[in-house]
Design a protein around this motif. Structure first.
Motif, mmCIF file in Angstrom:
data_model
loop_
_atom_site.group_PDB
_atom_site.id
_atom_site.type_symbol
_atom_site.label_atom_id
_atom_site.label_comp_id
_atom_site.label_asym_id
_atom_site.label_seq_id
_atom_site.Cartn_x
_atom_site.Cartn_y
_atom_site.Cartn_z
ATOM 1 N N UNK A 71 0.802 -1.218 0.000
ATOM 2 C CA UNK A 71 0.000 0.000 0.000
ATOM 3 C C UNK A 71 0.832 1.264 0.000
ATOM 4 N N UNK A 72 2.169 1.134 0.170
ATOM 5 C CA UNK A 72 2.977 2.346 0.264
ATOM 6 C C UNK A 72 3.231 2.752 1.695
ATOM 7 N N UNK A 73 2.481 2.162 2.633
ATOM 8 C CA UNK A 73 2.722 2.438 4.051
ATOM 9 C C UNK A 73 3.775 1.474 4.536
ATOM 10 N N UNK A 74 4.867 1.994 5.076
ATOM 11 C CA UNK A 74 5.898 1.075 5.549
ATOM 12 C C UNK A 74 6.296 1.343 6.995
ATOM 13 N N UNK A 75 5.864 2.471 7.540
ATOM 14 C CA UNK A 75 6.286 2.838 8.889
ATOM 15 C C UNK A 75 5.534 2.066 9.948
ATOM 16 N N UNK A 101 2.557 19.157 3.886
ATOM 17 C CA UNK A 101 2.620 17.719 3.590
ATOM 18 C C UNK A 101 1.359 17.269 2.881
ATOM 19 N N UNK A 134 -0.715 15.484 -1.709
ATOM 20 C CA UNK A 134 -1.651 14.478 -2.184
ATOM 21 C C UNK A 134 -2.457 14.990 -3.369
ATOM 22 N N UNK A 144 7.587 7.913 -1.608
ATOM 23 C CA UNK A 144 6.691 6.861 -1.131
ATOM 24 C C UNK A 144 6.808 5.671 -2.067
ATOM 25 N N UNK A 146 5.482 11.184 8.184
ATOM 26 C CA UNK A 146 4.946 11.930 7.042
ATOM 27 C C UNK A 146 4.541 11.074 5.853
ATOM 28 N N UNK A 148 3.652 7.976 5.616
ATOM 29 C CA UNK A 148 2.471 7.170 5.929
ATOM 30 C C UNK A 148 1.228 8.030 6.037
ATOM 31 N N UNK A 149 1.405 9.251 6.532
ATOM 32 C CA UNK A 149 0.256 10.157 6.635
ATOM 33 C C UNK A 149 -0.293 10.485 5.268
ATOM 34 N N UNK A 150 0.620 10.760 4.334
ATOM 35 C CA UNK A 150 0.195 11.096 2.971
ATOM 36 C C UNK A 150 -0.556 9.910 2.361
ATOM 37 N N UNK A 151 0.020 8.712 2.562
ATOM 38 C CA UNK A 151 -0.617 7.517 1.993
ATOM 39 C C UNK A 151 -2.010 7.333 2.582
ATOM 40 N N UNK A 152 -2.118 7.479 3.887
ATOM 41 C CA UNK A 152 -3.421 7.279 4.526
ATOM 42 C C UNK A 152 -4.448 8.261 3.985
ATOM 43 N N UNK A 153 -4.057 9.530 3.838
ATOM 44 C CA UNK A 153 -5.002 10.522 3.321
ATOM 45 C C UNK A 153 -5.455 10.155 1.909
ATOM 46 N N UNK A 154 -4.505 9.700 1.087
ATOM 47 C CA UNK A 154 -4.861 9.305 -0.279
ATOM 48 C C UNK A 154 -5.804 8.102 -0.278
ATOM 49 N N UNK A 155 -5.514 7.142 0.621
ATOM 50 C CA UNK A 155 -6.351 5.931 0.688
ATOM 51 C C UNK A 155 -7.786 6.285 1.043
#
Lengths: 246, 434
Positions: A116-120, A199, A203, B41, B169, B171-178
């Protein structure tokens, strides 16, 4: 009114834990998923249930009291609606975490996590839920499968608790009037850091050409401004020298 | 009827296993990092890679792969990183990313308005009060009818927003997009076509055919498909005008239109073949207008006519024009679903809850769950009663007699007289089915 303040604090805590739990469940099955996440889910969930039981006991005690004034009663009903809404969200998230947890076991090598792009890691979210500085991890390495049975039992428990609540307490949720008006969320969060704005705008799409042109123009203006500044400083220095020297 | 033999669980598992196969580091879709202004990302995939992978994996044409890819995007399994409101696959270097399993579409997890309200409140916080016009409209309408829950929504939105900020940061961007991608699928901006209009089930057909042909572990699936195909052929053999002679004669061959007159929709006495066909399945009975009329009369006697009326209203909604959908949905609600309605139908609590919730945002398939329930109810109760009564009481005629097209039309012919000694095909069929 001491009763309501205590209640509100507990409800705030439950609300916070529910929100954190949702963030953790969203990370399940993705590349952020790990043994630690499963343990964080377990601990957060248990904390949520403790808070739920405490809230339920307090609120049922307040609502059963027939001697409360009409205003107080209205306030208690409002708190009750807050409580049941939190519990509904929590129940759904628990069921979903069971489903996704079963679909994505961590130890099976052929079962890949979704990229998903989330890795943290989610450790800071869990720490927020548990109200601690740092999370400690002490679970077995097979928590991803071992925890699921417990989770199933807890889901049944929560379901039963909610049914009991509906039977015992007769509150019509749609009769409650909210205190917050539209846009209330904007107050008290405006002070929350401006740094986040930069930040998040990433998006959105930003057409590349506009940025480049703007950048060039900005650069030119900065150069000219710098040059003028330096020239003024030099002239001031020369004049000063003459004033002092002369 | 062939596809229906595969259970719903298997259907959805297949789409999800396609998604899982794409994740394989060796044989899956190649991913690349997405470079943004401040951060990078990982796990971005290009449209052309997705289409190429689908083409190779399932040995299909590029157009079919494109259609399948678009369906994956339209239903929210994959979301575009640029041009986020257009849910299509562009077979070029446009970037996409996989959606997290929590946000995958699933029928057992209906999309809640509470969640949408919380999302809009969060967005309001982020955008400092400046929402898009359609979002503002939705926000106001939700604030109005969810007013009793509004305190909760504000509290939860704030807490979710703060919890989100705890993450790093990228992960935050990814979450908002999701999250944004999820709501573009389930609450589409005005002027866009939503895949949800077409229903989740429709998408699965293509993926089933592709996947089951390749995947060896679906042998059982294939076997059951095969056996149902054989059963189907045996049953319909005599009714197929290519395989069995059309009685009295095929109008296309002999220019004698008696066959068509005997089989008209509003004919007084149906032919024997037609009546036999009604016994094959409940679907056959309902799809033939003459059969449906007889069934309606039968239900009237059994005092359960509202079931068929509801089913017909659902069909009307599904196949009607989009402009009339809202009115029809309201009509159905008033007539069949609300408490104390004139033709109240008996469906279980969970289905009723889901349907009533769905009616707040009516679409073509909002009544699907209730319609299926009523269909199964009619099938199990009324249809079986009809068949059993026809078998066990030879003198009882549920339908007004039937005509043997091979002889002169006679109104006294009935099912029982047509029977040969031994088990009638009707009983064999129904017992086999159950």
């Amino acid at each position: 009114m001491g009763g309501t303040d205590e209640c509100k604090t507990m409800l705030d805590a439950l609300n916070k834990v529910t929100a954190c739990y949702r963030h953790l469940v969203i990370a399940l099955g993705s590349t952020s998923d790990s043994q630690n996440l499963r343990e964080e889910l377990k601990k957060t969930r248990k904390k949520a249930q403790e808070l739920a039981v405490a809230n339920r006991n307090k609120l049922t005690e307040l609502l059963k009291d027939k001697t409360t004034s009409k205003d107080d009663r209205a306030e208690y009903e409002r708190l009750w609606v807050l409580f049941t809404s939190s519990m509904e969200l929590l129940e759904v998230d628990m069921k979903r975490s069971l489903e996704i947890g079963q679909e994505f076991p961590l130890k099976v090598p052929t079962r890949h996590l979704i990229q998903t792009g989330m890795t943290g890691s989610t450790t800071t979210v869990a720490a927020r839920a548990m109200s601690v500085q740092n999370m400690k991890y002490d679970a077995d390495s097979n928590i991803d499968t071992a925890d699921l049975k417990e989770l199933q039992a807890e889901i049944t428990q929560v379901g039963q608790m909610m049914e009991e609540m509906e039977m015992k307490v007769q509150v019509a949720p749609w009769a409650v009037e909210a205190k917050q008006e539209a846009g209330a969320e904007l107050k008290s969060t405006l002070s929350v850091g401006n740094s986040s704005v930069g930040v998040i705008s990433i998006c959105e799409e930003e057409p590349k050409d506009e940025i480049d042109e703007g950048g060039d123009n900005n650069g030119m203006i900065t150069c000219i401004a710098g040059f003028i500044f330096v020239a003024i400083v030099v002239i001031a220095g020369i004049l000063g020298y003459f004033v002092i020297g002369g | 009827p062939l596809i229906n033999t595969i259970s719903g669980v298997v259907k959805l598992c297949i789409v999800e296993s396609v998604m899982l196969e794409m994740q394989d580091p060796k044989t899956g879709v190649k991913s690349q990092p997405q470079r943004l202004v401040i951060t990078t990302i990982p796990h971005a995939i290009t449209g052309e890679d997705i289409v190429a992978w689908l083409t190779n994996r399932y040995s299909i044409e590029a157009e079919e792969a494109w259609a399948l890819g678009t369906m994956l995007v339209a239903f929210g399994y994959i979301y575009p990183l640029q041009d986020h409101k257009r849910l299509v696959i562009k077979p070029d270097a446009s970037l996409y990313r996989f959606q997290t399993p929590y946000f995958w579409p699933a029928q057992q997890w209906p999309v809640e308005d509470t969640d949408y309200a919380i999302y809009l409140a969060k967005r309001n916080i982020r955008k400092k009060g400046i929402l898009a016009l359609y979002e503002q409209v939705q926000y106001n309408s939700l604030h109005k009818w969810m007013n009793h829950k509004w305190d909760f929504i504000v509290m939860q939105a704030k807490e979710q927003y703060r919890a989100g900020k705890e993450r790093k940061k990228p992960d935050r961007v990814v979450f908002d997009c999701q999250e944004r991608a999820y709501w573009v699928v389930h609450r589409p901006p005005p002027g866009t076509v939503s895949a949800m209009d077409y229903g989740l089930e429709r998408m699965v057909l293509k993926s089933i055919i592709l996947h089951s042909l390749q995947h060896s572990s679906c042998f059982l699936c294939l076997f059951s498909l095969f056996s149902s195909l054989v059963k189907y052929s045996v049953t319909y053999n005599k009714h197929d005008p290519f395989l069995a002679p059309c009685l009295p004669s095929n109008p296309w061959v002999t220019d004698d239109v008696t066959y068509w007159f005997l089989n008209m929709a509003n004919v007084g006495i149906p032919t024997k073949m037609r009546v036999e066909r009604w016994t094959f399945s409940f679907g056959e009975l309902l799809s033939d207008p003459r059969g449906r009329d007889d069934f309606r009369l039968f239900l009237k006697k059994e005092f359960s006519g509202e079931n068929l009326a509801f089913w017909e209203a659902c069909e009307d909604l599904k196949w009607g024009t989009a402009a009339t959908m809202n009115d029809k949905a309201q009509q159905v609600y008033k007539t069949f679903l609300t408490r104390g309605a004139p033709r109240w139908i008996n469906i279980d609590g969970k289905t009723m809850e889901v349907t009533v919730k769905g009616l707040k945002h009516p679409h073509r398939y909002v009544l699907d769950a209730a319609q299926t329930h009523i269909f199964m109810l009619m099938k199990k109760v009324s249809f079986t009663t009809l068949i059993l009564q026809a078998l066990l009481c030879p003198s009882w005629r549920p339908m007004r007699g039937s005509v043997d097209p091979a002889s002169v039309p006679s109104s006294s012919a009935s099912w029982s007289r047509r029977r040969e000694p031994g088990w009638p095909p009707v009983a064999l069929w129904t017992s086999h089915r159950s």
